[in-house]
Design a protein around this motif. Structure first.
Motif, PDB file in Angstrom:
ATOM      1  N   GLN A 246       0.819  -1.203   0.000  1.00 46.28           N
ATOM      2  CA  GLN A 246       0.000   0.000   0.000  1.00 46.28           C
ATOM      3  C   GLN A 246       0.861   1.265   0.000  1.00 46.28           C
ATOM      4  O   GLN A 246       0.338   2.377   0.073  1.00 46.28           O
ATOM      5  CB  GLN A 246      -0.916   0.005   1.224  1.00 46.28           C
ATOM      6  N   ASN A 247       2.177   1.070  -0.073  1.00 45.94           N
ATOM      7  CA  ASN A 247       3.102   2.205  -0.157  1.00 45.94           C
ATOM      8  C   ASN A 247       3.169   2.664  -1.609  1.00 45.94           C
ATOM      9  O   ASN A 247       3.693   1.967  -2.478  1.00 45.94           O
ATOM     10  CB  ASN A 247       4.488   1.779   0.335  1.00 45.94           C
ATOM     11  N   LEU A 248       2.651   3.840  -1.888  1.00 40.62           N
ATOM     12  CA  LEU A 248       2.557   4.309  -3.267  1.00 40.62           C
ATOM     13  C   LEU A 248       3.918   4.515  -3.914  1.00 40.62           C
ATOM     14  O   LEU A 248       4.048   4.479  -5.134  1.00 40.62           O
ATOM     15  CB  LEU A 248       1.734   5.600  -3.322  1.00 40.62           C
ATOM     16  N   LEU A 270      -7.909   2.911  -6.780  1.00 40.07           N
ATOM     17  CA  LEU A 270      -6.544   3.417  -6.698  1.00 40.07           C
ATOM     18  C   LEU A 270      -5.633   2.382  -7.339  1.00 40.07           C
ATOM     19  O   LEU A 270      -5.588   1.230  -6.901  1.00 40.07           O
ATOM     20  CB  LEU A 270      -6.152   3.654  -5.239  1.00 40.07           C
ATOM     21  N   GLN A 282      -6.806  -0.044  -3.731  1.00 39.70           N
ATOM     22  CA  GLN A 282      -7.930   0.307  -2.878  1.00 39.70           C
ATOM     23  C   GLN A 282      -9.162   0.529  -3.739  1.00 39.70           C
ATOM     24  O   GLN A 282      -9.063   0.859  -4.928  1.00 39.70           O
ATOM     25  CB  GLN A 282      -7.634   1.594  -2.095  1.00 39.70           C
ATOM     26  N   VAL A 299     -10.526  10.232   0.579  1.00 39.89           N
ATOM     27  CA  VAL A 299      -9.415  10.753   1.386  1.00 39.89           C
ATOM     28  C   VAL A 299      -9.047   9.761   2.481  1.00 39.89           C
ATOM     29  O   VAL A 299      -7.874   9.435   2.702  1.00 39.89           O
ATOM     30  CB  VAL A 299      -9.774  12.123   1.980  1.00 39.89           C
ATOM     31  N   ASN A 300     -10.068   9.254   3.183  1.00 32.92           N
ATOM     32  CA  ASN A 300      -9.821   8.318   4.288  1.00 32.92           C
ATOM     33  C   ASN A 300      -9.234   6.994   3.820  1.00 32.92           C
ATOM     34  O   ASN A 300      -8.568   6.297   4.593  1.00 32.92           O
ATOM     35  CB  ASN A 300     -11.123   8.057   5.050  1.00 32.92           C
ATOM     36  N   ASN A 301      -9.475   6.638   2.554  1.00 33.76           N
ATOM     37  CA  ASN A 301      -8.941   5.391   2.012  1.00 33.76           C
ATOM     38  C   ASN A 301      -7.589   5.575   1.335  1.00 33.76           C
ATOM     39  O   ASN A 301      -7.086   4.658   0.688  1.00 33.76           O
ATOM     40  CB  ASN A 301      -9.936   4.770   1.027  1.00 33.76           C
ATOM     41  N   GLY A 302      -6.997   6.772   1.489  1.00 33.92           N
ATOM     42  CA  GLY A 302      -5.641   6.986   0.995  1.00 33.92           C
ATOM     43  C   GLY A 302      -5.522   7.324  -0.470  1.00 33.92           C
ATOM     44  O   GLY A 302      -4.455   7.162  -1.063  1.00 33.92           O
ATOM     45  N   PRO A 304      -4.636   9.635  -3.220  1.00 33.23           N
ATOM     46  CA  PRO A 304      -3.843  10.870  -3.218  1.00 33.23           C
ATOM     47  C   PRO A 304      -4.433  11.952  -4.113  1.00 33.23           C
ATOM     48  O   PRO A 304      -5.007  11.665  -5.169  1.00 33.23           O
ATOM     49  CB  PRO A 304      -2.487  10.400  -3.763  1.00 33.23           C
TER      50      PRO A 304
END
Length: 427
Positions: A246-248, A270, A282, A299-302, A304
């Motif tokens: 999950q690290n973009l 995502l 996601q 936003v809450n689900n990451g 960007p």
């Protein structure tokens, strides 16, 4: 104690059975999950020393499925008295019967760490006696064996172990069919139900299923009639569910795809790309929500704000709302081509078809939390000519909202000239 129970008669045999394995296949909307939740609440209140673990492939998906079904059933059954009978917690997810201490907990089996945790489950009172595996087609046979092995040891007289599995039968080659339906076993009760058996289904749902029957006859066999699905005609085969980073910053590039909806799903995905492989990290997949309600979910689900969000070009006002919220939302460009040719080009890219003479080995990896995307991938099919039996070069236009978001999200990689200037230095 005043209890309100709305039950469908078709589940009577299931609810009274003491067999070890209850295997429930059925259509969407058949009521099998609602019945399962109600039955477990009543069972754990009546029988001291029973405890339940609810299983999904990915632990996080329990919150919006098994936990939501159980808490919803509790409030329907006990109303304002719910807190008197059940201690319901959200962190960690659990339900505890106040009268006897019986518990309901939630687990996943997606990786070795989660499977090891499953092996060490203990309860303050009683033993693990019951397991509910929701969306059971998500798990492997090896996962099931680990779960099954947890139900062992002597029980007090009259007690029994039981595993209940609920699912839509998406694939007739699945191990569940071979293990439980093809070979008779006195320890197994198989059950079949459809939305037609559910007396609480409203007219709008019946109308939706009637539409599906018309536009997607094969899909209706699975999600309308609960029959085992055929694998023929699937659009994508080059995908699998996997725990992905999950690290973009681990990806060569990141983008977002969005298909707008209200009565049908509004889907956001995502996406990451690395070494020609596609990663679905996601999802946000919601019904009947306005854009102002969906933006905080993204936003809450990451999701960007500094990466391109490719959107359906038919909704300029919604695109403007996302841009106002700080997202780099823009419409996809269909370049004066037909919708059929446009979709075909996107699907070719997803398959790894670069040109007539060049095909790359592209894989699509899907994070297990993206449950709606996975469901759509499992049933995204080509239309079938009912007269000739041949598949047509045109997708079935039903339950394809995440697939539309996926098609839009790859726009910048499929057509590099359309890509906005990339942000340097990571996310």
């Amino acid at each position: 104690m005043n209890i309100t129970v709305e039950a469908n008669p078709c589940f009577k045999e299931v609810d009274w059975s003491h067999k070890r394995y209850i295997v429930m296949k059925g259509s969407a909307g058949s009521g099998k999950s609602v019945d399962t939740a109600q039955n477990y609440l009543l069972r754990l209140m009546q029988d001291k020393g029973r405890n339940l673990v609810c299983i999904r492939k990915s632990d996080i998906t329990n919150r919006d499925s098994t936990y939501a079904e159980l808490t919803g059933a509790a409030y329907r059954m006990f109303g304002e008295q719910t807190d008197r009978y059940w201690n319901i917690k959200q962190s960690p997810l659990s339900l505890t019967c106040r009268a006897n201490g019986n518990q309901i907990i939630f687990r996943g089996v997606n990786d070795e760490k989660q499977r090891e945790k499953l092996k060490s489950i203990t309860f303050q009172r009683g033993k693990l006696t019951d397991v509910w595996i929701e969306e059971a087609t998500e798990i492997t046979q090896a996962d099931f064996e680990i779960i099954d092995d947890r139900l062992r040891g002597e029980l007090p007289s009259g007690q029994f172990y039981q595993i209940r599995m609920t699912f839509n039968p998406v694939n007739r080659n699945h191990w569940i069919k071979k293990a439980f339906f093809d070979v008779p076993d006195p320890n197994v009760l198989t059950h079949h139900s459809t939305y037609l058996d559910n007396r609480f289904i409203d007219a709008a749902y019946h109308a939706r299923m009637a539409r599906r029957k018309e536009v997607d006859p094969e899909g209706y066999q699975i999600y309308g009639l609960g029959k085992w699905g055929e694998v023929g005609g699937l659009i994508l085969h080059n995908w699998k569910v996997e725990e992905i980073s999950q690290n973009l910053n681990d990806y060569d590039d990141v983008a977002i795809g969005q298909d707008f909806g209200f009565n049908h799903a509004n889907a956001l995905l995502l996406l990451g790309i690395k070494d020609d492989n596609l990663y679905i990290l996601q999802e946000v997949y919601v019904f009947e929500k306005e854009t102002a309600e969906i933006i905080p979910l993204a936003v809450n689900n990451g999701f960007p704000k500094n990466r391109t969000m490719w959107c359906d070009s038919a909704e300029p006002d919604r695109i403007k709302a996302w841009r106002t919220a700080g997202f780099r939302a823009r419409a996809v460009s269909k370049e004066h081509t037909t919708e059929k040719k446009y979709q075909s080009a996107q699907i070719d890219w997803l398959k790894g078809i670069v040109s007539k003479d060049r095909v790359i080995h592209r894989m699509i990896y899907v994070h297990p939390s993206c449950v709606n995307t996975i469901k759509e991938l499992q049933q995204w099919k080509w239309k079938k000519d009912e007269r000739t039996g041949e598949y047509l070069d045109e997708p079935v236009p039903f339950q394809d909202d995440a697939m539309a978001a996926l098609r839009y999200g790859i726009e910048g990689w499929r057509k590099p000239k359309a890509r906005l200037h990339r942000v340097k230095g990571g996310i």
